[in-house]
Scaffold this motif. Structure first.
Motif, PDB file in Angstrom:
ATOM      1  N   GLU A  98       0.866  -1.186   0.000  1.00 28.78           N
ATOM      2  CA  GLU A  98       0.000   0.000   0.000  1.00 28.78           C
ATOM      3  C   GLU A  98       0.903   1.236   0.000  1.00 28.78           C
ATOM      4  O   GLU A  98       2.077   1.148   0.323  1.00 28.78           O
ATOM      5  CB  GLU A  98      -0.881   0.024   1.261  1.00 28.78           C
ATOM      6  CG  GLU A  98      -0.053   0.188   2.528  1.00 28.78           C
ATOM      7  CD  GLU A  98      -0.865   0.232   3.822  1.00 28.78           C
ATOM      8  OE1 GLU A  98      -2.092   0.315   3.765  1.00 28.78           O
ATOM      9  OE2 GLU A  98      -0.222   0.195   4.891  1.00 28.78           O
ATOM     10  N   VAL A  99       0.297   2.375  -0.363  1.00 29.87           N
ATOM     11  CA  VAL A  99       1.019   3.645  -0.247  1.00 29.87           C
ATOM     12  C   VAL A  99       0.448   4.344   0.970  1.00 29.87           C
ATOM     13  O   VAL A  99      -0.772   4.428   1.128  1.00 29.87           O
ATOM     14  CB  VAL A  99       0.823   4.521  -1.502  1.00 29.87           C
ATOM     15  CG1 VAL A  99       1.503   5.880  -1.319  1.00 29.87           C
ATOM     16  CG2 VAL A  99       1.394   3.822  -2.727  1.00 29.87           C
ATOM     17  N   GLY A 100       1.314   4.854   1.821  1.00 31.54           N
ATOM     18  CA  GLY A 100       0.846   5.524   3.027  1.00 31.54           C
ATOM     19  C   GLY A 100       1.382   4.821   4.260  1.00 31.54           C
ATOM     20  O   GLY A 100       1.788   3.663   4.188  1.00 31.54           O
ATOM     21  N   ARG A 101       1.408   5.542   5.385  1.00 26.16           N
ATOM     22  CA  ARG A 101       1.882   5.055   6.683  1.00 26.16           C
ATOM     23  C   ARG A 101       3.168   4.212   6.606  1.00 26.16           C
ATOM     24  O   ARG A 101       3.220   3.072   7.078  1.00 26.16           O
ATOM     25  CB  ARG A 101       0.783   4.318   7.448  1.00 26.16           C
ATOM     26  CG  ARG A 101       0.106   3.168   6.734  1.00 26.16           C
ATOM     27  CD  ARG A 101      -0.762   2.434   7.731  1.00 26.16           C
ATOM     28  NE  ARG A 101      -1.388   1.297   7.106  1.00 26.16           N
ATOM     29  CZ  ARG A 101      -1.935   0.301   7.763  1.00 26.16           C
ATOM     30  NH1 ARG A 101      -1.927   0.286   9.072  1.00 26.16           N
ATOM     31  NH2 ARG A 101      -2.488  -0.684   7.133  1.00 26.16           N
ATOM     32  N   LEU A 145      12.859   3.938  10.549  1.00 32.37           N
ATOM     33  CA  LEU A 145      12.914   4.653   9.282  1.00 32.37           C
ATOM     34  C   LEU A 145      11.501   5.111   8.940  1.00 32.37           C
ATOM     35  O   LEU A 145      10.633   4.294   8.663  1.00 32.37           O
ATOM     36  CB  LEU A 145      13.443   3.728   8.184  1.00 32.37           C
ATOM     37  CG  LEU A 145      14.855   3.171   8.398  1.00 32.37           C
ATOM     38  CD1 LEU A 145      15.149   2.046   7.412  1.00 32.37           C
ATOM     39  CD2 LEU A 145      15.890   4.274   8.268  1.00 32.37           C
ATOM     40  N   ASP A 146      11.241   6.396   9.021  1.00 34.48           N
ATOM     41  CA  ASP A 146       9.942   7.012   8.735  1.00 34.48           C
ATOM     42  C   ASP A 146       8.843   6.484   9.670  1.00 34.48           C
ATOM     43  O   ASP A 146       8.947   5.369  10.202  1.00 34.48           O
ATOM     44  CB  ASP A 146       9.500   6.780   7.275  1.00 34.48           C
ATOM     45  CG  ASP A 146      10.338   7.576   6.272  1.00 34.48           C
ATOM     46  OD1 ASP A 146      11.058   8.486   6.693  1.00 34.48           O
ATOM     47  OD2 ASP A 146      10.239   7.272   5.058  1.00 34.48           O
ATOM     48  N   TYR A 147       7.830   7.294   9.882  1.00 30.27           N
ATOM     49  CA  TYR A 147       6.664   6.840  10.636  1.00 30.27           C
ATOM     50  C   TYR A 147       5.519   7.768  10.226  1.00 30.27           C
ATOM     51  O   TYR A 147       5.306   8.824  10.803  1.00 30.27           O
ATOM     52  CB  TYR A 147       6.929   6.898  12.152  1.00 30.27           C
ATOM     53  CG  TYR A 147       6.059   5.964  12.955  1.00 30.27           C
ATOM     54  CD1 TYR A 147       6.126   4.585  12.771  1.00 30.27           C
ATOM     55  CD2 TYR A 147       5.154   6.460  13.885  1.00 30.27           C
ATOM     56  CE1 TYR A 147       5.326   3.727  13.500  1.00 30.27           C
ATOM     57  CE2 TYR A 147       4.354   5.603  14.629  1.00 30.27           C
ATOM     58  CZ  TYR A 147       4.452   4.230  14.431  1.00 30.27           C
ATOM     59  OH  TYR A 147       3.647   3.380  15.160  1.00 30.27           O
ATOM     60  N   GLY A 148       4.818   7.360   9.171  1.00 31.90           N
ATOM     61  CA  GLY A 148       3.843   8.253   8.547  1.00 31.90           C
ATOM     62  C   GLY A 148       2.411   7.854   8.807  1.00 31.90           C
ATOM     63  O   GLY A 148       2.138   6.918   9.550  1.00 31.90           O
ATOM     64  N   ASP A 173       2.822  10.852   4.619  1.00 34.83           N
ATOM     65  CA  ASP A 173       2.810   9.384   4.637  1.00 34.83           C
ATOM     66  C   ASP A 173       4.148   8.826   5.152  1.00 34.83           C
ATOM     67  O   ASP A 173       4.284   7.630   5.377  1.00 34.83           O
ATOM     68  CB  ASP A 173       2.421   8.784   3.268  1.00 34.83           C
ATOM     69  CG  ASP A 173       3.358   9.153   2.145  1.00 34.83           C
ATOM     70  OD1 ASP A 173       3.726  10.327   2.039  1.00 34.83           O
ATOM     71  OD2 ASP A 173       3.732   8.255   1.356  1.00 34.83           O
ATOM     72  N   HIS A 174       5.117   9.716   5.379  1.00 37.75           N
ATOM     73  CA  HIS A 174       6.407   9.314   5.975  1.00 37.75           C
ATOM     74  C   HIS A 174       6.635   9.950   7.347  1.00 37.75           C
ATOM     75  O   HIS A 174       7.336   9.395   8.180  1.00 37.75           O
ATOM     76  CB  HIS A 174       7.553   9.680   5.023  1.00 37.75           C
ATOM     77  CG  HIS A 174       7.429   8.995   3.700  1.00 37.75           C
ATOM     78  ND1 HIS A 174       8.168   7.892   3.355  1.00 37.75           N
ATOM     79  CD2 HIS A 174       6.585   9.220   2.662  1.00 37.75           C
ATOM     80  CE1 HIS A 174       7.795   7.469   2.154  1.00 37.75           C
ATOM     81  NE2 HIS A 174       6.835   8.265   1.714  1.00 37.75           N
ATOM     82  N   SER A 175       6.061  11.135   7.543  1.00 32.12           N
ATOM     83  CA  SER A 175       6.380  11.907   8.757  1.00 32.12           C
ATOM     84  C   SER A 175       5.222  12.043   9.741  1.00 32.12           C
ATOM     85  O   SER A 175       5.440  12.332  10.918  1.00 32.12           O
ATOM     86  CB  SER A 175       6.813  13.320   8.345  1.00 32.12           C
ATOM     87  OG  SER A 175       5.697  14.043   7.844  1.00 32.12           O
TER      88      SER A 175
END
Ligand SMILES: [Zn+2]
Ligand SMILES: [Zn+2]
Length: 418
Positions: free
Chosen positions: A11-14, A28-31, A60-62
């Motif tokens: 999926e795209v997101g989070r 690494l990232d937390y969106g 979706d990354h921050s």
């Protein structure tokens, strides 16, 4: 070393990936999934995270990082520009979706106090791990991350674009020998048309709409895409009025202070100087009735001034709306693109304005992704994430068959050890 896949799998997101070693853990990232009720990656205890490494400012990354600053304090590392843009985007996110969010403005401020703004290529050490941020070409300040620990060298692409745009330089593609790659797959199944063709077609279409007396709305992300569209219009000396609204203006101000992240600071400056910057409701009401191009966030029509413009512009067939970026399923922008329907005052309405899509992508397409992997040294284990299910699976298959890499599309909650 272990990697835990917390989100953005099929999926795209989070996006969220936890790298665990005996000495320390880095996230690494937390969106968030920026739909109406935001969805989060799997939960991680803040005390289990020694540092959060953020690739870029997109929500979706921050968007979920402030969760790590409510009770505990961890460290946040990103490029200096990403830190500023992230604050801007999360502030806005709190305004629009605050009701649904499990953190508050004060937690964002705590996050800012613990944020370390880095320059590209600067090396940092976190409890036995070494990290370096490379150019990612995706939005201003964006980076890919090389993370090394316990003899394993990981590349996390973040969102990556390996071609030049008008606004940004292409991503770095020299990674050295790698053991693991976590790669985005947003457009793994599609090739982007040559950028110059898209630019020309877009400018021609904008000219056509304005010359028939219409107004063209370009809903665009406030960070990057809005400025790119302004640069495109400037490059071709677009002869009609252009306006920019919303948070894109705040981004412009920030970018003027971080011009080293731009490919062509002069083109950027000239583009912004030659357009009308909309800051008041009287300007807004006038420009929406003026044959012109209006560039305005939000890029997926989820909020911001583009929602106001859409109300008026969608009602008239002389007008047009151009979609210039990826639209997450479930967002108003995606509904507009797929069904030609806009939600006006809570009710679905058929849109009379012409709706067109232009592929100004800031993600590598299939060809660029495969080329990038062909150039990678070593034979890393590859995880395909940040794409819909079909794209993640397809990219993993192609990398296995065409390049001979051991590649899989992980699922949320998967833990892989090295
Ligand atoms: Zn992004
Ligand atoms: Zn993304």
């Amino acid at each position: 070393m272990k990697i835990v896949f917390l989100g953005a799998t099929r999926e795209v997101g989070r996006s969220g990936f936890l790298v665990k070693t005996k000495e320390g853990n880095a996230l690494l990232d937390y969106g968030v999934q920026p739909t109406r009720e935001p969805a989060f990656p799997m939960h991680v205890q803040p005390k289990d995270v020694d540092a959060v490494l953020l690739t870029h400012a997109h929500l979706d990354h921050s968007g979920a990082i402030p969760l790590f600053f409510i009770s505990e304090r961890t460290e946040l590392y990103a490029t200096d520009l990403t830190i500023e843009l992230t604050k801007l985007l999360i502030e806005d996110f709190l305004k629009i979706s605050g009701f649904y969010l499990p953190f508050e403005y004060i937690d964002l401020l705590s996050m800012m106090r613990m944020a370390h703004g880095l320059k590209l290529y600067e090396q940092i050490k976190i409890k036995g791990l070494t990290a370096k941020f490379l150019e990612a070409g995706h939005i201003p300040g964006s980076a890919s991350i090389i993370l090394e620990g316990e003899g394993t060298r990981i590349l996390y692409t973040g969102d990556i674009h390996t071609c030049d745009s008008l606004l940004l330089r292409s991503a770095d593609a020299e990674f050295g020998e790698l053991d693991v790659v976590i790669t985005e797959s947003t457009y793994a199944n599609a090739n982007h048309p040559p950028r110059e063709d898209v630019e020309k077609e877009f400018v021609e279409f904008a000219r056509e709409v304005v010359e028939r007396g219409g107004t063209l709305l370009v809903p665009a992300f406030s960070v990057g895409r809005a400025q790119e569209v302004a640069c495109v219009l400037k490059k071709y000396n677009f002869p009609h009025p252009v306006a920019m609204d919303g948070m894109a203006l705040k981004t412009n101000e920030i970018l003027f202070r971080y011009q080293e992240y731009l490919r062509d600071p002069t083109l950027f400056r000239k583009s912004i100087e030659s357009i009308e910057l909309i800051t008041s409701w009287s300007q807004r009401r006038r420009i929406v009735q003026t044959p012109s191009v209006i560039i305005s966030p939000a890029g997926m029509l989820v909020g911001g001034a583009s929602v106001f413009y859409n109300h008026t512009i969608s009602k008239n067939s002389k007008n047009a709306i151009t979609i210039v970026s990826y639209q997450i399923p479930g967002t108003p922008g995606r509904t507009l693109l797929d069904k030609g329907i806009a939600i006006i005052n809570g009710k679905p309405k058929k849109v009379k304005a012409e709706v067109r899509r232009f592929d100004f992508s800031f993600h590598s397409g299939r060809k660029e992704l495969l080329e990038m992997f062909k150039g990678i040294k070593g034979s890393p284990k590859v995880y395909t994430v940040h794409g819909d299910e079909e794209n993640c699976v397809k990219l993993a298959e192609e990398l296995s068959i065409e390049i001979g890499l051991d590649a899989i599309a992980p699922k949320t909650g998967d833990i892989h050890s090295f």
